[in-house]
Design a protein around this motif. Structure first.
Motif, mmCIF file in Angstrom:
data_model
loop_
_atom_site.group_PDB
_atom_site.id
_atom_site.type_symbol
_atom_site.label_atom_id
_atom_site.label_comp_id
_atom_site.label_asym_id
_atom_site.label_seq_id
_atom_site.Cartn_x
_atom_site.Cartn_y
_atom_site.Cartn_z
ATOM 1 N N ILE A 1 27.440 131.513 -1.278
ATOM 2 C CA ILE A 1 26.926 130.886 -2.740
ATOM 3 C C ILE A 1 25.853 130.121 -2.719
ATOM 4 O O ILE A 1 24.941 130.659 -3.649
ATOM 5 N N LEU B 1 22.405 131.539 -4.616
ATOM 6 C CA LEU B 1 21.541 130.765 -5.434
ATOM 7 C C LEU B 1 19.952 130.752 -4.947
ATOM 8 O O LEU B 1 19.075 130.914 -5.659
ATOM 9 N N PHE C 1 13.473 123.858 -9.450
ATOM 10 C CA PHE C 1 14.520 124.543 -8.830
ATOM 11 C C PHE C 1 15.143 124.088 -7.376
ATOM 12 O O PHE C 1 16.164 123.940 -7.096
ATOM 13 N N ILE D 1 14.861 121.143 -6.046
ATOM 14 C CA ILE D 1 15.452 119.844 -6.099
ATOM 15 C C ILE D 1 16.966 120.101 -6.663
ATOM 16 O O ILE D 1 18.048 119.469 -6.018
ATOM 17 N N THR D 2 17.099 120.875 -7.616
ATOM 18 C CA THR D 2 18.275 121.156 -8.290
ATOM 19 C C THR D 2 19.294 121.927 -7.091
ATOM 20 O O THR D 2 20.369 121.399 -7.062
ATOM 21 N N ALA D 3 18.701 122.937 -6.594
ATOM 22 C CA ALA D 3 19.582 123.689 -5.541
ATOM 23 C C ALA D 3 19.941 122.757 -4.547
ATOM 24 O O ALA D 3 21.200 122.794 -3.924
ATOM 25 N N ALA E 1 20.549 119.367 -4.541
ATOM 26 C CA ALA E 1 21.448 118.592 -4.897
ATOM 27 C C ALA E 1 22.983 119.435 -5.194
ATOM 28 O O ALA E 1 24.060 118.953 -4.860
ATOM 29 N N PHE E 2 22.720 120.779 -5.381
ATOM 30 C CA PHE E 2 23.924 121.470 -5.629
ATOM 31 C C PHE E 2 24.690 121.512 -4.247
ATOM 32 O O PHE E 2 25.796 121.987 -4.440
ATOM 33 N N LEU F 1 27.953 119.458 -3.504
ATOM 34 C CA LEU F 1 28.581 119.455 -4.576
ATOM 35 C C LEU F 1 29.469 120.763 -4.489
ATOM 36 O O LEU F 1 30.697 120.683 -4.257
ATOM 37 N N ASN F 2 28.784 121.942 -3.934
ATOM 38 C CA ASN F 2 29.386 122.830 -3.944
ATOM 39 C C ASN F 2 30.368 123.256 -2.635
ATOM 40 O O ASN F 2 31.581 123.546 -2.735
ATOM 41 N N LEU G 1 31.820 120.680 -1.367
ATOM 42 C CA LEU G 1 33.132 119.825 -1.731
ATOM 43 C C LEU G 1 33.788 120.493 -2.658
ATOM 44 O O LEU G 1 35.314 120.598 -2.278
ATOM 45 N N ALA G 2 33.573 121.460 -3.616
ATOM 46 C CA ALA G 2 34.333 122.190 -4.443
ATOM 47 C C ALA G 2 34.932 123.283 -3.782
ATOM 48 O O ALA G 2 36.242 123.641 -3.728
ATOM 49 N N VAL G 3 34.201 123.869 -3.184
ATOM 50 C CA VAL G 3 34.907 125.074 -2.161
ATOM 51 C C VAL G 3 35.896 124.713 -1.315
ATOM 52 O O VAL G 3 36.961 125.438 -1.250
ATOM 53 N N LEU H 1 37.781 122.160 -1.260
ATOM 54 C CA LEU H 1 39.124 121.493 -1.990
ATOM 55 C C LEU H 1 39.840 122.523 -2.579
ATOM 56 O O LEU H 1 40.704 122.684 -2.871
ATOM 57 N N ALA H 2 39.130 123.856 -2.896
ATOM 58 C CA ALA H 2 39.692 125.052 -3.298
ATOM 59 C C ALA H 2 40.736 125.848 -2.644
ATOM 60 O O ALA H 2 41.550 126.610 -3.010
#
Lengths: 225, 246
Positions: free
Chosen positions: B120, B124, B148, B150-152, B154-155, B158-159, B161-163, B165-166
Motif C-alpha cells: 500500500i 501511494l 505530499f 509529509i502526508t505520506a 505520516a500515513f 497509521l497504515n 497499524l490498520a493492516v 490489526l486487520a
C-alpha cells in the motif's frame, strides 16, 4: 474565523442547491455501481463481509467523483483568487470545504444506504443496526472529507487533475476501507446483526484525528497563489 | 554546494560492508532448521525494507524543512530520497514475493501484514512522480510535492497499524521479530547487512545529489557565460530544479 467558515460553507451549499452537480452525480453513480455489483457478482443478495465490501467500494468510488469536482469551480471561476485576497485565515477554506464534502457524502448515503438495503442486502436491518451503521459512516465521512479536501486541493493545481485524485486518495484511504469493512461486516450477518467492533471505531477516530491535524498544518501551503 | 566529497570513501565502505554481510549471511549464520537455504533471503529482504521505509521518512523530514525554509535544495533532497526508496521498495516486494513462494507456496499471501502494508505504501508513493510531473511551475511543484511527502510519511505508521490489526492471525513465523527469537550469529549477519544497506542507500543518495547539483551548476555557468537565452529551455520534468540565477 467562524464567520469566514460560515460564509464559505453557505456559498458552497448554496451553489450545490441552486445548480446541483456533485451530489446528484455521486448518488446516481452509487446506485449504478450497486447494479453493476449485482451483475458482476451474479448475486441477488449479499450479506456479511461481501455486503460490507460492496457498500465500502461503492461509497468510496462515489466519493472520488465529489473530490475531483471539489475545487474545480473555485479555480476556473476565480473563487480561489478572491478568497486569497480576503484577509481571512486560509484554514477557513479547509474547514468549509471539508464540511461541505462531508455534507455531500451524508446526502449521498441517504440515497445509497436505502438503495443498498433495498436492492442487494439479504438480511434486514433493524433500527439498532441502522444506528450503528450511521455511526460508522459518520466517522468514515469525516476521514474521507478531510483526506478528500487535501487531495482535491493538490489535484486541482495539476494538469492531470481527475487522473490523480483516485491515485492519491485511494491508497491514503486504505485504513478507512479496512476499518469500514471490518466494522460493518457484523451488522450485515445473515444470522442477525452482531455488536459493533469498538476497536475499528477507535482506528477510524484515530485516522480522522491524525489526518485532521495534518490537513490543518499543511493546507496553508496549498493555497498560496 | 558540492556533494561529491567523501563519495569514494562512502562507496568503498558500502561495498565492503555489503560483501562482509553477504559472506556472514552465507557462511557464518547457521542454516535455518525449518526453512533451510531459502531463509537467507531474509538478510536482503528485511534490511532493504527497513532502509526503504527509513528513506521515505527521511524524505518527509526534508519536505518539512523545505516548507519551513523554502530552500529548493531541501526539495531536491526529499525528491532523491523518495525516488531511491521507491526503487528499493520494488526490490522489497520482489524479494518478499520470492520468500513467500518459498515458505508458503504462494507468490503473494494477504495475511502477511508487513508485506501488504508495504504494498500500500509503495502504491501511494508511486504517485509521487506523476504528481510532480503534472505541475509545471517549479516552485509550486516543489511545494505540492513536499505536502505530499509529509502526508505520506505520516500515513506510513497509521497504515501499518490498520493492516496489522486487520489480520485475525498471522502466519506462524520462525523468527517472530528481527531481534526477538534470532540466534546471536544470525543477528550479527543481519545487523551487518542492515548497516550495509543503509550505507548503500546513502551512497546512491549522494551520487544522485552530486549529479543533480553538478548539472545545475553547469547550467548556471553556461547562463553566465553565454547569456540567459543561450541555455536550452528546461523541458517538463518531475525532477526539482534550482533557479539558474543566484
Amino acid at each position: 474565523m467562524r464567520r469566514a467558515v460560515g460564509a464559505l460553507l453557505r456559498k458552497e451549499l448554496r451553489l450545490e442547491l441552486r445548480a446541483p452537480q456533485s451530489v446528484p452525480a455521486m448518488a446516481l453513480f452509487s446506485v449504478t455501481t450497486l447494479v453493476l455489483f449485482h451483475f458482476a457478482l451474479q448475486r441477488g443478495e449479499v450479506d456479511g463481509d461481501l455486503a460490507a465490501g460492496v457498500l465500502c467500494v461503492t461509497l468510496l468510488f462515489a466519493a472520488m467523483l465529489g473530490v475531483s469536482r471539489l475545487f474545480v469551480a473555485d479555480r476556473e471561476e476565480g473563487g480561489l483568487d478572491g478568497f486569497l485576497l480576503a484577509p481571512v485565515d486560509r484554514t477557513a477554506l479547509l474547514v468549509a470545504k471539508a464540511v461541505a464534502l462531508g455534507a455531500f457524502l451524508v446526502a449521498v448515503e441517504c440515497v445509497l444506504v436505502p438503495a443498498f438495503v433495498f436492492l442487494l442486502l439479504g438480511p434486514a436491518l433493524d433500527a439498532a443496526a441502522f444506528a450503528r451503521l450511521a455511526l460508522v459512516l459518520l466517522l468514515v465521512d469525516a476521514g474521507v472529507a478531510v483526506v478528500g479536501t487535501l487531495v482535491g486541493a493538490i489535484a486541482v493545481q495539476t494538469r492531470a487533475r481527475d487522473l490523480l485524485v483516485p491515485l492519491l486518495a485511494l491508497p491514503l484511504l486504505m485504513p478507512v476501507v479496512i476499518a469500514l469493512a471490518k466494522a460493518t461486516t457484523p451488522l450485515f450477518l445473515a444470522a442477525g446483526a452482531g455488536s459493533l467492533p469498538v476497536r475499528w471505531l477507535g482506528i477510524l477516530a484515530l485516522y480522522d484525528l491524525v489526518f485532521g491535524l495534518l490537513a490543518y498544518g499543511l493546507f496553508d501551503f496549498l493555497v498560496e497563489d | 554546494m558540492l556533494y561529491g566529497k567523501r563519495l569514494r570513501g562512502l562507496s568503498i565502505a558500502a561495498f565492503v560492508t555489503l560483501t562482509a554481510g553477504i559472506a556472514l549471511a552465507f557462511f557464518y549464520a547457521p542454516m535455518d532448521a525449518d526453512q533451510g537455504f531459502m531463509q537467507k533471503i531474509f538478510y536482503v529482504h528485511v534490511p532493504l525494507a527497513m532502509v526503504a521505509l527509513g528513506g521515505f521518512v527521511f524524505g518527509g523530514a526534508m519536505a518539512i524543512q523545505h516548507l519551513r525554509t523554502r530552500d529548493p535544495r531541501y526539495d531536491l533532497r526529499s525528491y532523491v530520497a523518495i525516488h531511491l526508496s521507491l526503487i528499493l521498495g520494488a526490490g522489497v516486494l520482489i524479494t518478499g514475493s520470492i520468500w513467500a513462494r518459498a515458505s508458503w507456496g504462494h507468490w503473494w499471501v494477504w495475511d502477511e501484514p508487513t508485506l501488504v502494508s508495504f504494498l500500500i505504501v509503495f502504491l501511494l508513493y508511486a504517485t509521487y512522480q506523476p504528481l510532480r510531473f503534472s505541475i509545471d511551475d517549479p516552485e509550486k511543484q516543489a511545494r505540492y510535492a513536499s505536502v505530499f511527502a509529509i502526508t505520506a510519511g505520516a500515513f506510513v505508521p497509521l497504515n501499518f497499524l490498520a493492516v496489522r490489526l486487520a489480520q485475525a492471525y498471522t502466519h506462524p513465523r520462525v523468527f517472530a521479530t528481527a531481534n526477538g527469537g534470532l540466534p546471536a550469529r544470525m543477528q550479527v549477519a543481519f545487523y551487518v547487512m542492515l548497516v550495509g544497506m543503509a550505507l548503500l542507500y546513502a551512497t546512491l543518495w549522494k551520487y544522485e545529489m552530486a549529479s543533480k547539483s553538478t548539472s545545475w551548476q553547469l547550467r548556471r555557468l553556461r547562463a553566465k557565460l553565454a547569456g540567459e537565452e543561450s541555455a536550452a529551455p528546461r523541458g517538463r520534468s518531475a525532477a526539482p530544479s534550482l533557479p539558474t540565477t543566484t
